[in-house]
Design a protein around this motif. Structure first.
Motif, PDB file in Angstrom:
ATOM      1  N   LEU A  17      70.982 -59.501  -3.484  1.00 38.56           N
ATOM      2  CA  LEU A  17      70.522 -60.887  -3.575  1.00 38.56           C
ATOM      3  C   LEU A  17      69.105 -61.019  -3.053  1.00 38.56           C
ATOM      4  N   VAL A  18      68.868 -60.442  -1.887  1.00 39.24           N
ATOM      5  CA  VAL A  18      67.546 -60.576  -1.270  1.00 39.24           C
ATOM      6  C   VAL A  18      66.509 -59.849  -2.125  1.00 39.24           C
ATOM      7  N   GLU A  19      66.907 -58.711  -2.721  1.00 41.87           N
ATOM      8  CA  GLU A  19      66.022 -57.990  -3.648  1.00 41.87           C
ATOM      9  C   GLU A  19      65.532 -58.925  -4.744  1.00 41.87           C
ATOM     10  N   SER A  20      66.458 -59.761  -5.249  1.00 41.14           N
ATOM     11  CA  SER A  20      66.103 -60.631  -6.375  1.00 41.14           C
ATOM     12  C   SER A  20      65.077 -61.697  -5.981  1.00 41.14           C
ATOM     13  N   ILE A  28      60.511 -59.893   5.216  1.00 32.50           N
ATOM     14  CA  ILE A  28      61.765 -60.654   5.264  1.00 32.50           C
ATOM     15  C   ILE A  28      61.918 -61.214   6.667  1.00 32.50           C
ATOM     16  N   GLU A  29      62.221 -62.509   6.745  1.00 33.93           N
ATOM     17  CA  GLU A  29      62.429 -63.112   8.058  1.00 33.93           C
ATOM     18  C   GLU A  29      63.827 -63.729   8.105  1.00 33.93           C
ATOM     19  N   VAL A  30      64.604 -63.283   9.069  1.00 38.36           N
ATOM     20  CA  VAL A  30      65.973 -63.781   9.204  1.00 38.36           C
ATOM     21  C   VAL A  30      66.021 -64.820  10.325  1.00 38.36           C
ATOM     22  N   LEU A  31      66.735 -65.911  10.073  1.00 41.02           N
ATOM     23  CA  LEU A  31      66.981 -66.917  11.100  1.00 41.02           C
ATOM     24  C   LEU A  31      68.488 -67.129  11.183  1.00 41.02           C
ATOM     25  N   LEU A  32      69.040 -66.928  12.373  1.00 41.47           N
ATOM     26  CA  LEU A  32      70.485 -67.115  12.563  1.00 41.47           C
ATOM     27  C   LEU A  32      70.709 -68.475  13.216  1.00 41.47           C
TER      28      LEU A  32
END
Lengths: 196, 153
Positions: free
Chosen positions: B147-150, B68-72
């Motif tokens: 949500l991210v799980e989906s 998982i890669e998060v971008l703020l």
């Protein structure tokens, strides 16, 4: 039967949530102003339209537009299009949004336009406002106040010196010359409307 | 013997201090359309936005996960980058990548990011190589995790 009911209620919900489209007749209201008087569009018998702006006290994007909103009122009130500002936030959901806070802000910034509280939050969902600031330009016609523009004030909320497209000015100028606005729907970044 | 420790401290500080690029939308767009095997979570926020700040820890927790890669994407005022955005990032020790979107013509890029986005923040884009969804809302921790799980294969 149940599924029909569910379908029907979700349709209602959708209609409710979408708000106005261009060409719809906008509802009037009676909302408290910062001077404690109640204000309705119907009071403005000299107006030929309105620049209704949902805005608030605390959102930095709204604050960044305060001077530009004063300028719009100065430019267009004499031409029959006064600014009517409405604060859609629930003061119980966000500090600094009470009518007393609004009064202070209006005094400090010298607002030349009414700054109303959407008491009970019944008006902004009817219009379909989703953020502050969010503009609805209404043209007074036989059948009522018709929505002719929905969206942003201009194309650069955060950097006023970089504005190149003045959407609200262009739209009101078009209406004043008997034309429909060329651009009638735009977007800008804004703060979500605060509810409990 | 003091010197090595001092140098280690300096280099650690440099590593942890995040540089925050100011991007035009043309520069941001490729980061919203990466084709790899990761789930990309892109959150639009600002340092003064209370509902945004409330959910930042959930995004930070997600960013620690594998794949998982998060971008703020900060929508702070460009003139407040040095005075507010950078201090906020250090103070809260944000580990997710942060960029400042500094671009006028909001009407263009809001629609280009998602046609249903009205422009209000907080808002979040989640995508992988198969699907992408956009949410103009705030999340509880569980809502975001589910949500991210989906999106995980």
């Amino acid at each position: 039967m149940k599924s029909i009911l569910i379908l029907f209620s979700s349709l209602l919900f959708l209609t409710h949530n979408h708000g106005y489209k261009i060409g719809d007749v906008a509802t009037d209201f009676s909302l408290p102003n910062v001077d404690a008087k109640m204000v309705s569009l119907a009071y403005y018998d000299q107006a030929i339209g309105f620049i209704v702006i949902f805005t608030c006290n605390t959102c930095p994007y709204s604050i960044a537009y305060e001077d530009r909103i004063n300028a719009l009122d100065a430019q267009y009130k004499p031409k029959g299009y006064p600014v009517i500002a409405i604060n859609p936030n629930d003061p119980a959901a966000k500090d600094g949004e009470h009518l007393t806070d609004m009064k202070q802000r209006a005094l400090k910034k010298g607002f030349t336009f009414p700054y109303l509280q959407d008491k009970g939050q019944h008006i902004y969902p009817k219009y379909g406002a989703t953020r502050t600031p969010h503009v609805f330009i209404l043209e007074k016609q036989e059948k009522g106040n018709v929505v002719q523009y929905i969206g942003a004030i201009d194309d650069s909320s955060r950097s006023p010196e970089k504005v190149s497209k003045r959407y609200v000015e262009d739209a009101v100028n078009a209406l004043l010359s008997g034309q429909k606005p060329k651009v009638n729907t735009t977007k800008a970044i804004g703060c979500s409307i605060k509810t409990l | 013997m003091i010197f090595p420790k001092f140098f280690i401290f300096i280099s650690f500080s440099l590593l942890s201090a995040q540089t925050v690029p100011s991007l035009s939308y043309a520069e941001l767009k490729p980061l919203l359309n990466q084709s790899d095997d990761k789930v990309h979570v892109v959150n639009f926020w600002a340092t003064w936005c209370a509902p945004c700040i409330k959910e930042l820890p959930y995004f930070e927790a997600l960013n620690k996960r594998k794949n998982i890669e998060v971008l703020l994407v900060s929508l702070d005022f460009p003139k407040h980058k040095q005075s507010r955005l950078l201090p906020f990032i250090s103070k809260n020790k944000l580990q997710s990548k942060v960029v400042l979107l500094d671009d006028v013509d909001e009407n263009y890029w809001i629609n280009d990011i998602n046609a249903n986005w009205s422009g209000a923040i907080p808002a979040t884009l989640i995508y992988n190589s198969q699907k992408r969804d956009f949410y103009e809302r705030s999340f509880t921790k569980n809502e975001l995790l589910n949500l991210v799980e989906s999106f995980n294969p």
